[in-house]
Design an enzyme around this catalytic site. Sequence first.
Site, PDB file in Angstrom:
ATOM      1  N   GLY A  12      19.075  26.142  14.271  1.00  0.00           N
ATOM      2  CA  GLY A  12      20.689  26.095  14.339  1.00  0.00           C
ATOM      3  C   GLY A  12      21.416  26.621  13.322  1.00  0.00           C
ATOM      4  CB  SER A  13      20.568  29.083  10.689  1.00  0.00           C
ATOM      5  OG  SER A  13      19.977  30.337  11.177  1.00  0.00           O
ATOM      6  CG  ASN A  14      22.214  32.772  14.507  1.00  0.00           C
ATOM      7  OD1 ASN A  14      22.909  33.684  14.016  1.00  0.00           O
ATOM      8  ND2 ASN A  14      20.966  32.822  14.243  1.00  0.00           N
ATOM      9  CG  LEU A  85      13.127  28.669  22.419  1.00  0.00           C
ATOM     10  CD1 LEU A  85      11.938  28.091  21.373  1.00  0.00           C
ATOM     11  CD2 LEU A  85      13.116  30.269  21.999  1.00  0.00           C
ATOM     12  CB  ILE A  88      20.271  31.718  31.037  1.00  0.00           C
ATOM     13  CG1 ILE A  88      20.220  31.513  29.471  1.00  0.00           C
ATOM     14  CG2 ILE A  88      21.606  31.412  31.598  1.00  0.00           C
ATOM     15  CD1 ILE A  88      20.547  30.114  29.304  1.00  0.00           C
ATOM     16  CG  ASN A 100      20.339  36.064  23.607  1.00  0.00           C
ATOM     17  OD1 ASN A 100      20.272  34.923  22.855  1.00  0.00           O
ATOM     18  ND2 ASN A 100      19.236  36.766  23.657  1.00  0.00           N
ATOM     19  CG  HIS A 102      16.090  39.743  20.860  1.00  0.00           C
ATOM     20  ND1 HIS A 102      15.183  38.611  21.490  1.00  0.00           N
ATOM     21  CD2 HIS A 102      15.049  40.557  20.520  1.00  0.00           C
ATOM     22  CE1 HIS A 102      13.601  39.073  21.456  1.00  0.00           C
ATOM     23  NE2 HIS A 102      13.652  40.087  20.742  1.00  0.00           N
ATOM     24  CG  ASP A 143      15.154  39.656  25.351  1.00  0.00           C
ATOM     25  OD1 ASP A 143      16.438  38.847  25.102  1.00  0.00           O
ATOM     26  OD2 ASP A 143      14.231  39.309  24.877  1.00  0.00           O
ATOM     27  CD  GLU A 172      19.695  36.406  14.100  1.00  0.00           C
ATOM     28  OE1 GLU A 172      18.787  37.093  14.791  1.00  0.00           O
ATOM     29  OE2 GLU A 172      19.515  35.283  13.537  1.00  0.00           O
TER      30      GLU A 172
HETATM   31  C1  GRF Z   1      17.439  33.840  15.825  1.00  0.00           C
HETATM   32  O1  GRF Z   1      16.782  34.686  14.889  1.00  0.00           O
HETATM   33  C2  GRF Z   1      17.945  34.494  16.911  1.00  0.00           C
HETATM   34  O2  GRF Z   1      18.052  35.884  16.980  1.00  0.00           O
HETATM   35  C3  GRF Z   1      16.965  34.194  17.805  1.00  0.00           C
HETATM   36  O3  GRF Z   1      16.593  32.916  17.515  1.00  0.00           O
HETATM   37  C4  GRF Z   1      17.001  32.628  16.152  1.00  0.00           C
HETATM   38  C5  GRF Z   1      17.452  31.407  16.082  1.00  0.00           C
HETATM   39  O4  GRF Z   1      17.547  30.930  14.689  1.00  0.00           O
HETATM   40  N1  GRF Z   1      17.595  34.327  19.173  1.00  0.00           N
HETATM   41  P1  GRF Z   1      18.653  29.810  14.268  1.00  0.00           P
HETATM   42  O5  GRF Z   1      17.937  28.562  15.016  1.00  0.00           O
HETATM   43  O6  GRF Z   1      19.956  29.844  14.703  1.00  0.00           O
HETATM   44  O7  GRF Z   1      18.235  29.562  12.809  1.00  0.00           O
END
Ligand code: GRF
Length: 187
Positions: A12-14, A85, A88, A100, A102, A143, A172
């Site tokens: 969940g870092s994003n 994961l 959708i 999304n 990637h 994708d 990201e």
């Molecule tokens: C990211 O690298 C994103 O590109 C991919 O999944 C990863 C998620 O990372 N779709 P996080 O859980 O947001 O750290």
Amino acid sequence: MKQISIFASGMGSNAKNIIEHFRHDPYTNINLIICNNKNAGVLKIAEQEDIPYLMVKKSELEKPFELICLFKNRKIDLIVLAGFLLKIPSELIQAFPILNIHPSLLPKYGGKGMYGTHVHHAVLENNERVSGITIHRVNEVYDKGEILLQKEVTIATGETAKTLQNKIHKLEHQYYPVVIAEILKEI
Ligand code: GRF
């Protein structure tokens, strides 16, 4: 006020970064987090940030009518996938704009099985000189939605999947919220 739902399955870092980016934006609200993994780090983030979350099962997502009703009730404008994961379903794709991110330069290293460190291992095994990120719209083909932004990173000598993942995460975090903000302007 624009309403975002973030879908995430992992660390969940994003998701955290997007939440922080829009925290003081008076026109954007992170309305709901959707997760399919009870051990996902994103759930802790949702709790800390006081953002409602909903656990979904694969079967619920495959027949997403209730989910679509919920999103309509919550006036969701945009769905943002951040390491989600499950596939959708097309009903959801037709009902809402979906983005999304990637961790490679699509179309390279995309498609089934290409997620997380699998992507970085494949890139390194092929002795690539560059990798990067792709932010794209989600359509029915995995994708393959319209690419909105790509950024490259150089692969250093002695690069490992872990160090490459860290570099990619930095990119990201820098660009995903910016692209989301741009797309929200069009909605
Ligand atoms: C990211 O690298 C994103 O590109 C991919 O999944 C990863 C998620 O990372 N779709 P996080 O859980 O947001 O750290």
